[in-house]
Design a protein around this motif. Structure first.
Motif, PDB file in Angstrom:
ATOM      1  N   ARG A   6       0.840  -1.187   0.000  1.00 51.14           N
ATOM      2  CA  ARG A   6       0.000   0.000   0.000  1.00 51.14           C
ATOM      3  C   ARG A   6       0.880   1.243   0.000  1.00 51.14           C
ATOM      4  O   ARG A   6       1.886   1.312   0.706  1.00 51.14           O
ATOM      5  CB  ARG A   6      -0.900  -0.012   1.225  1.00 51.14           C
ATOM      6  CG  ARG A   6      -1.884   1.118   1.232  1.00 51.14           C
ATOM      7  CD  ARG A   6      -2.833   1.012   2.389  1.00 51.14           C
ATOM      8  NE  ARG A   6      -3.690   2.180   2.425  1.00 51.14           N
ATOM      9  CZ  ARG A   6      -4.589   2.414   3.336  1.00 51.14           C
ATOM     10  NH1 ARG A   6      -4.785   1.534   4.292  1.00 51.14           N
ATOM     11  NH2 ARG A   6      -5.319   3.500   3.298  1.00 51.14           N
ATOM     12  N   SER A  30       1.019   5.731  -0.037  1.00 48.29           N
ATOM     13  CA  SER A  30       0.288   6.912   0.435  1.00 48.29           C
ATOM     14  C   SER A  30      -0.441   7.570  -0.733  1.00 48.29           C
ATOM     15  O   SER A  30      -0.194   7.281  -1.899  1.00 48.29           O
ATOM     16  CB  SER A  30       1.246   7.904   1.085  1.00 48.29           C
ATOM     17  OG  SER A  30       2.144   8.401   0.127  1.00 48.29           O
ATOM     18  N   GLU A  31      -1.322   8.495  -0.389  1.00 52.88           N
ATOM     19  CA  GLU A  31      -2.136   9.153  -1.412  1.00 52.88           C
ATOM     20  C   GLU A  31      -1.371  10.257  -2.140  1.00 52.88           C
ATOM     21  O   GLU A  31      -1.654  10.557  -3.296  1.00 52.88           O
ATOM     22  CB  GLU A  31      -3.384   9.738  -0.748  1.00 52.88           C
ATOM     23  CG  GLU A  31      -4.424  10.208  -1.697  1.00 52.88           C
ATOM     24  CD  GLU A  31      -5.707  10.606  -0.988  1.00 52.88           C
ATOM     25  OE1 GLU A  31      -6.476  11.363  -1.605  1.00 52.88           O
ATOM     26  OE2 GLU A  31      -5.929  10.192   0.146  1.00 52.88           O
ATOM     27  N   TYR A  77       5.687   7.902  -4.011  1.00 53.32           N
ATOM     28  CA  TYR A  77       4.666   7.627  -3.014  1.00 53.32           C
ATOM     29  C   TYR A  77       5.329   6.910  -1.846  1.00 53.32           C
ATOM     30  O   TYR A  77       6.157   6.023  -2.050  1.00 53.32           O
ATOM     31  CB  TYR A  77       3.560   6.742  -3.600  1.00 53.32           C
ATOM     32  CG  TYR A  77       2.733   7.424  -4.659  1.00 53.32           C
ATOM     33  CD1 TYR A  77       1.591   8.126  -4.326  1.00 53.32           C
ATOM     34  CD2 TYR A  77       3.092   7.358  -5.998  1.00 53.32           C
ATOM     35  CE1 TYR A  77       0.816   8.743  -5.290  1.00 53.32           C
ATOM     36  CE2 TYR A  77       2.327   7.966  -6.972  1.00 53.32           C
ATOM     37  CZ  TYR A  77       1.196   8.663  -6.611  1.00 53.32           C
ATOM     38  OH  TYR A  77       0.440   9.272  -7.568  1.00 53.32           O
ATOM     39  N   CYS A 113      -2.711   2.175  -4.364  1.00 55.26           N
ATOM     40  CA  CYS A 113      -2.941   3.440  -3.693  1.00 55.26           C
ATOM     41  C   CYS A 113      -4.445   3.664  -3.622  1.00 55.26           C
ATOM     42  O   CYS A 113      -5.159   3.411  -4.591  1.00 55.26           O
ATOM     43  CB  CYS A 113      -2.261   4.557  -4.479  1.00 55.26           C
ATOM     44  SG  CYS A 113      -2.397   6.162  -3.723  1.00 55.26           S
TER      45      CYS A 113
END
Length: 131
Positions: A44, A46-47, A56, A120
């Motif tokens: 995963r 980050s935005e 990211y 994401c």
């Protein structure tokens, strides 16, 4: 251990290799994995991008996600939303080629499904206005 050459010993050797592979995969001897159930490893992200390299940031450890049915981008997105317990009505999932992007638009762009996929989650806006 050398590989046997006779036909009967070769069959025993092949059976032993299959049993060892099943043991490593955590299956009982003689069972087959369902073709429709695929487990992928996802990271995963980050935005928002940060830093000099505009990457990211990673969020949390690598996670195993199970896909039921055919492997498509939509099924991967659905499995990631379920696997991370994200509300689907508020967030959308984006599958990326790496930590710097770009977003994948076709399943053929994934070269090896067994490697790590970067995902994401973006907050969905209720309305979009384009001027």
């Amino acid at each position: 251990m050398s590989k046997p050459t006779t036909c009967n010993n070769k069959r025993k050797w092949d059976d032993m290799k299959k049993a060892m592979a099943n043991r490593r995969k955590g299956r009982a001897v003689g069972t087959k994995a369902e073709e429709s159930d695929v487990t992928i490893t996802v990271q995963r992200l980050s935005e928002n991008v940060e830093g000099k390299c505009q990457k990211y940031q990673r969020m949390g450890p690598l996670t195993m996600v199970k896909i039921n049915g055919d492997v498509t981008l939509d099924s991967i997105r659905d499995a990631c939303i379920k696997g991370f317990d994200i509300p689907a009505e508020k967030y959308s999932c984006d599958i990326m080629a790496g930590e710097r992007g770009p977003s994948l638009s076709d399943i053929s762009q994934i070269k090896n499904i067994n490697k790590v996929l970067h995902i994401c989650f973006y907050h969905q806006a209720d309305t979009y206005f384009f001027l």
